[in-house]
Write a protein that holds these residues in place. Structure first.
Motif, PDB file in Angstrom:
ATOM      1  N   ASP A   1       0.813  -1.221   0.000  1.00  0.00           N
ATOM      2  CA  ASP A   1       0.000   0.000   0.000  1.00  0.00           C
ATOM      3  C   ASP A   1       0.844   1.269   0.000  1.00  0.00           C
ATOM      4  O   ASP A   1       0.307   2.371  -0.162  1.00  0.00           O
ATOM      5  N   ARG A   2       2.139   1.160   0.175  1.00  0.00           N
ATOM      6  CA  ARG A   2       2.977   2.338   0.362  1.00  0.00           C
ATOM      7  C   ARG A   2       3.108   3.222  -0.870  1.00  0.00           C
ATOM      8  O   ARG A   2       3.157   4.454  -0.730  1.00  0.00           O
ATOM      9  N   PRO A   3       3.167   2.692  -2.076  1.00  0.00           N
ATOM     10  CA  PRO A   3       3.189   3.599  -3.242  1.00  0.00           C
ATOM     11  C   PRO A   3       1.965   4.495  -3.314  1.00  0.00           C
ATOM     12  O   PRO A   3       2.057   5.664  -3.703  1.00  0.00           O
ATOM     13  N   ASP A   4       0.789   3.959  -2.956  1.00  0.00           N
ATOM     14  CA  ASP A   4      -0.416   4.780  -2.941  1.00  0.00           C
ATOM     15  C   ASP A   4      -0.283   5.908  -1.928  1.00  0.00           C
ATOM     16  O   ASP A   4      -0.660   7.054  -2.194  1.00  0.00           O
ATOM     17  N   PHE A   5       0.267   5.609  -0.765  1.00  0.00           N
ATOM     18  CA  PHE A   5       0.439   6.629   0.263  1.00  0.00           C
ATOM     19  C   PHE A   5       1.287   7.779  -0.258  1.00  0.00           C
ATOM     20  O   PHE A   5       0.991   8.947  -0.022  1.00  0.00           O
TER      21      PHE A   5
ATOM     22  N   ASP B   1       1.784  13.343  -2.013  1.00  0.00           N
ATOM     23  CA  ASP B   1       2.305  14.314  -2.984  1.00  0.00           C
ATOM     24  C   ASP B   1       1.184  15.158  -3.571  1.00  0.00           C
ATOM     25  O   ASP B   1       1.342  16.361  -3.802  1.00  0.00           O
ATOM     26  N   ALA B   2       0.028  14.561  -3.821  1.00  0.00           N
ATOM     27  CA  ALA B   2      -1.104  15.295  -4.382  1.00  0.00           C
ATOM     28  C   ALA B   2      -1.610  16.369  -3.422  1.00  0.00           C
ATOM     29  O   ALA B   2      -2.106  17.421  -3.853  1.00  0.00           O
TER      30      ALA B   2
ATOM     31  N   ALA C   1      -6.226  16.710  -5.571  1.00  0.00           N
ATOM     32  CA  ALA C   1      -6.126  16.793  -4.113  1.00  0.00           C
ATOM     33  C   ALA C   1      -7.397  16.266  -3.455  1.00  0.00           C
ATOM     34  O   ALA C   1      -7.336  15.566  -2.433  1.00  0.00           O
ATOM     35  N   LYS C   2      -8.562  16.580  -4.012  1.00  0.00           N
ATOM     36  CA  LYS C   2      -9.824  16.085  -3.457  1.00  0.00           C
ATOM     37  C   LYS C   2      -9.887  14.565  -3.528  1.00  0.00           C
ATOM     38  O   LYS C   2     -10.349  13.903  -2.592  1.00  0.00           O
ATOM     39  N   ASP C   3      -9.412  14.019  -4.645  1.00  0.00           N
ATOM     40  CA  ASP C   3      -9.393  12.560  -4.779  1.00  0.00           C
ATOM     41  C   ASP C   3      -8.461  11.925  -3.751  1.00  0.00           C
ATOM     42  O   ASP C   3      -8.760  10.849  -3.198  1.00  0.00           O
ATOM     43  N   ALA C   4      -7.326  12.597  -3.479  1.00  0.00           N
ATOM     44  CA  ALA C   4      -6.368  12.069  -2.504  1.00  0.00           C
ATOM     45  C   ALA C   4      -6.974  12.068  -1.098  1.00  0.00           C
ATOM     46  O   ALA C   4      -6.802  11.102  -0.342  1.00  0.00           O
ATOM     47  N   VAL C   5      -7.690  13.142  -0.748  1.00  0.00           N
ATOM     48  CA  VAL C   5      -8.347  13.209   0.561  1.00  0.00           C
ATOM     49  C   VAL C   5      -9.363  12.079   0.700  1.00  0.00           C
ATOM     50  O   VAL C   5      -9.421  11.384   1.721  1.00  0.00           O
TER      51      VAL C   5
ATOM     52  N   LEU D   1      -9.074   9.008   3.408  1.00  0.00           N
ATOM     53  CA  LEU D   1     -10.144   8.793   4.375  1.00  0.00           C
ATOM     54  C   LEU D   1     -10.637   7.347   4.326  1.00  0.00           C
ATOM     55  O   LEU D   1     -10.786   6.687   5.359  1.00  0.00           O
ATOM     56  N   GLY D   2     -10.859   6.842   3.133  1.00  0.00           N
ATOM     57  CA  GLY D   2     -11.292   5.457   2.986  1.00  0.00           C
ATOM     58  C   GLY D   2     -10.239   4.478   3.474  1.00  0.00           C
ATOM     59  O   GLY D   2     -10.558   3.477   4.145  1.00  0.00           O
ATOM     60  N   PHE D   3      -8.969   4.765   3.152  1.00  0.00           N
ATOM     61  CA  PHE D   3      -7.903   3.855   3.547  1.00  0.00           C
ATOM     62  C   PHE D   3      -7.772   3.778   5.063  1.00  0.00           C
ATOM     63  O   PHE D   3      -7.686   2.692   5.651  1.00  0.00           O
TER      64      PHE D   3
END
Length: 404
Positions: free
Chosen positions: A165-169, A174-175, A187-191, A195-197
């Protein structure tokens, strides 16, 4: 960003800090600092704020209980910061006592010196592994291949995030920390993804606790007090963002500063015992956080002889304070023999960074491993020099090309 004196007379336009991130911000801060201790500015969001520039005033502002971190103390129609859902917003950077005192006490029970000390060997092993990967190449971008993957590996290990899961983090972080103006949805997608993760991760840790910090935060209690779900989520989010971004830039800026000052690099190579103090001086000289977290006066306050009305935004400028000749002799000179204690790169007062020992340890290990592995380490910058990320919030390199 434009700025005026309290009397509203034009002083200097430091817009190049954003428009041209590769310009020298320290010369801009020097002009502001010498012109006055506090300046009324219009920030990048188009809203007014007060920039505090001199060391003594910045230090006092960081510890002044009348300067609140709680956004509810901003005046109506004033501050507009990053919009986060409540589950990520209930963190220590938005809190005052007594909430801040309660949360910090609980976190301190889980984030112990022993837990940090146990990370020393894994950090060293990770650093060596990253250097093993780049050594045969003879050249590398040290941000992408070393300064960035080291902290994200450490933070994910601390929180108990599985390697896959670390590459996603990293991409999510970064976003958020360097949003692409051409892709505001990123940025909204990253938030949403974070939150889901964290929702899933906390549920997993509740069901099957491990020896990681997140499991410790779930279990910690003080009598009948414990962290709520939103508080857990917000703390995990804060640890990820602060522990990753700031350490990446602290390591990257430190390497650039050392390679740009061969005499200081030679002194450090000759006496590795300088390393601990060197990290303090490197954090002062070109630290990763130019501006401290914004504050909101709960009443009219006087800073450096300037009255700031209640509810307005105050920005203590750490980068300017660290180059203030009233506090540091020859502040524009990198001097690894300097006693740089008292720098503010990791905060001051009740909001002093809980992760400071970890950030120091990571940086020391990263620098020691790098300098030991590559005695011929050399900058490989383009003719125009290093390229910096376009941000007032953080001071970090886009890339750090080197040969060895």
């Amino acid at each position: 960003m434009s700025t005026t004196t309290p009397s509203q007379q034009p002083l200097v336009d430091p817009a190049e800090l954003i428009a041209d991130p590769d310009s020298d911000p320290h010369s801009v801060y020097a002009r502001l600092r010498e012109a006055g201790p506090v300046h009324r500015i219009t920030g990048t969001d188009g809203l007014p704020a007060w920039l505090v520039t001199r060391y003594d005033d910045v230090r006092q502002a960081l510890a002044d209980p009348r300067l609140s971190l709680d956004k509810r103390n901003a005046k109506p129609g004033g501050y507009h910061g990053l919009s986060l859902p409540p589950a990520l917003d209930a963190n220590l950077l938005n809190m005052d006592p007594p909430d801040h005192t309660r949360i910090r006490r609980l976190v301190s029970q889980a984030f112990t010196p022993r837990r940090v000390a146990l990370l020393r060997e894994p950090i060293r092993e990770t650093a060596e592994s990253l250097l093993d990967a780049i050594e045969p190449l003879g050249r590398a971008d040290l941000i992408a291949s070393y300064a960035a993957p080291l902290p994200i590996t450490v933070i994910c290990g601390l929180l108990g995030v599985a390697p896959h899961d670390r590459p996603d983090f990293r991409s999510w972080t970064d976003a958020l920390t360097a949003p692409d103006p051409e892709r505001p949805q990123q940025a909204k997608d990253a938030v949403r993804a974070l939150l889901g993760f964290f929702t899933r991760l906390i549920a997993d840790k509740r069901a099957a606790p491990a020896e990681d910090l997140l499991s410790g935060l779930i279990a910690v209690r003080d009598d009948e007090d414990r962290l709520s779900e939103d508080e857990l989520m917000s703390l995990a989010f804060l640890i990820l963002i602060a522990g990753y971004e700031n350490t990446v830039h602290l390591i990257g800026n430190a390497v650039l500063s050392l390679l740009g000052h061969p005499d200081q690099l030679a002194a450090l190579r000759a006496d590795p015992g300088l390393l601990s103090g060197a990290v303090e001086e490197l954090a002062r000289y070109d630290g990763p956080v130019p501006l401290a977290v914004r504050r909101f006066p709960t009443e009219d306050v006087t800073i450096g002889g300037v009255t700031v009305p209640a509810g307005e935004t105050v920005l203590p400028c750490l980068a300017s304070a660290h180059r203030d000749p009233r506090r540091f002799t020859e502040p524009d000179r990198l001097d690894l023999g300097r006693d740089a204690r008292g720098h503010l790169a990791l905060g001051h007062g009740i909001h002093y960074c809980l992760g400071a020992p970890l950030a120091r340890m990571e940086t020391e290990i990263a620098l020691a491993a790098l300098l030991d592995r590559f005695p011929g380490l050399t900058l490989d910058l383009p003719p125009e020099g290093p390229h910096w990320r376009p941000s007032m919030r953080s001071r970090g390199l886009r890339a750090l090309p080197v040969t060895f």
